[in-house]
Design a protein around this motif. Sequence first.
Motif, mmCIF file in Angstrom:
data_model
loop_
_atom_site.group_PDB
_atom_site.id
_atom_site.type_symbol
_atom_site.label_atom_id
_atom_site.label_comp_id
_atom_site.label_asym_id
_atom_site.label_seq_id
_atom_site.Cartn_x
_atom_site.Cartn_y
_atom_site.Cartn_z
ATOM 1 N N TRP A 58 96.333 5.263 1.714
ATOM 2 C CA TRP A 58 97.150 5.026 2.906
ATOM 3 C C TRP A 58 98.399 4.217 2.601
ATOM 4 C CZ3 TRP A 58 97.371 7.765 6.945
ATOM 5 C CH2 TRP A 58 97.847 7.292 8.164
ATOM 6 N N THR A 61 101.110 6.445 1.520
ATOM 7 C CA THR A 61 101.495 7.490 2.462
ATOM 8 C C THR A 61 102.809 7.109 3.135
ATOM 9 O OG1 THR A 61 99.170 8.033 2.878
ATOM 10 C CG2 THR A 61 100.768 8.755 4.527
ATOM 11 N N ARG A 64 106.483 7.774 7.957
ATOM 12 C CA ARG A 64 106.573 8.815 8.982
ATOM 13 C C ARG A 64 105.249 9.573 9.105
ATOM 14 N NH1 ARG A 64 110.315 11.292 12.441
ATOM 15 N NH2 ARG A 64 109.001 12.621 13.735
ATOM 16 N N GLU A 65 104.603 9.825 7.983
ATOM 17 C CA GLU A 65 103.311 10.524 8.025
ATOM 18 C C GLU A 65 102.242 9.643 8.660
ATOM 19 O OE1 GLU A 65 100.193 12.712 4.939
ATOM 20 O OE2 GLU A 65 102.248 12.272 4.300
ATOM 21 N N ARG A 66 102.277 8.340 8.348
ATOM 22 C CA ARG A 66 101.340 7.427 8.999
ATOM 23 C C ARG A 66 101.564 7.440 10.514
ATOM 24 N NH1 ARG A 66 102.676 3.461 4.663
ATOM 25 N NH2 ARG A 66 103.742 2.162 6.222
ATOM 26 N N ASP A 68 102.839 9.771 12.373
ATOM 27 C CA ASP A 68 102.416 11.034 12.967
ATOM 28 C C ASP A 68 100.904 11.056 13.205
ATOM 29 O OD1 ASP A 68 104.998 11.981 12.997
ATOM 30 O OD2 ASP A 68 104.794 13.193 11.172
ATOM 31 N N THR A 69 100.147 10.539 12.247
ATOM 32 C CA THR A 69 98.689 10.500 12.400
ATOM 33 C C THR A 69 98.291 9.591 13.558
ATOM 34 O OG1 THR A 69 98.399 10.889 10.024
ATOM 35 C CG2 THR A 69 96.509 9.985 11.230
#
Length: 478
Positions: A58, A61, A64-66, A68-69
Amino acid sequence: MATYPELGLFIGGKWRKAKRDMPVVNPATEEELGRLPCASLSDLQDAIDAAEAGLQIWSGTAPRERADTILRAAGLMRDRQEEIAQAITAEHGKPLAQARLEVIRGAEFFEWDAGEAMRTYGRVIPAARGSKLSVHHHPVGVVAAFSPWNFPMSQPARKIAGALASGCSIVLKAAEETPAGAIHIVRAFEDAGLPAGVLNLVFGVPSEISEFLIPQPSVGLVALTGSTVVGRHLTALAARHDTRALMELGGHAPVIVCEDTDVDKAALSGAIRKMRNAGQVCTSPTRFFVHEVIFDRFVETFVKRASQTVVGNGINEGVEMGPTANERRIPVLTALVEDAVSKGAILRTGGARHGDVGYFFQPTVLTNVPPEAAIMQEEPFGPIAVLNPVANLDAAISAANAVPYGLAGYGFTNRADYIDRMIDDVQVGNLSINTLEASLPETPFGGIKSSGYGREGGAEGLDNYLTTKNVWHSAQIA
């Protein structure tokens, strides 16, 4: 009533049971809702191992991906609002309308911190030619978090949102009396695709869990919302291992009611807000200091509205106040009332247990309570309001500050000079004027004095979950 969720521990991306368990009880009916697994030391070790593995994934990561999740999970919580709210009302007792609002507030915490995840900026500092100075932020590590029973959904949400937005992994010990809110949060993140090990959920014996988790080398932050007594204990334990601590602790909120305000509106607002969540709110308005020229009218309106509060099972239509969360609150509240009356306070309404089934306590109002009464120093954490007259704003501020706590405070006035005085002199971390709302997701929330330190929410909310690294890069060897 929707089905109460199956209870379990969540470790390394999988649900599990345990050899030991304990009952979860509906405080309105005293009926058992389910059996909650209690983590063993082996389970806790697995949780730490999983969190360390999750941290590696994590923290690398993209923000932005964090985000989004987190937003996917928040969307699922909104979609499941009714199911989650029904479970919260069953285990906590609060009216269903309040439980529904709590689900939305929990989702808002995630949505705000998801945005902040993309704004964990560093900076470049001007330097002499040949050197470059920059500041970088990194996740603090594994977070050991502890959330209370009074807000089963929104309190775990604050801790989980801050950790995940910052790139940390987390082991959360949520409240054993009200586990469903945290379980529904975990389910949403599981369905949103959060990598295994990033979010772990345990329950059990609080002292066993804290004494195991906090000394772990990978734990970079201990985050608690709870009592001052527990907060001091966990802070001391964290200090022995040089571990950072974020503490949102007890309060005993004052309300200053000035002579220029709309008396009836202030009294009605105070009476309604005091009984929210059966007074089991760390920011609950409790000590009302009312200018003496409007005191009698304020008391009359406040007492009338408080005594009209509809008390009952939160699942029923029209109920405004449910039970206290557990049996042990009843004798504590009774003792505070009896102590105050024995020292000269006037009991205006309530003061005793309500009904024969469930952990209900009557909406209670005490007036003219002397400073030596225990309730003037001890947070009741129940549906008890204290109304005292004061001669002027100086006396009100002095009385407001006469406790070791400083979480939330409130004022009712239309005078700019009074507002400035309260901003400067009332010793709290959160001050609200002409409203009894203490915080929003976009505002920093936390206390001073014995009410803790550090902030959750707002632009400051991720600071505790991040470390700061200064980088000095010289083009040549000095």
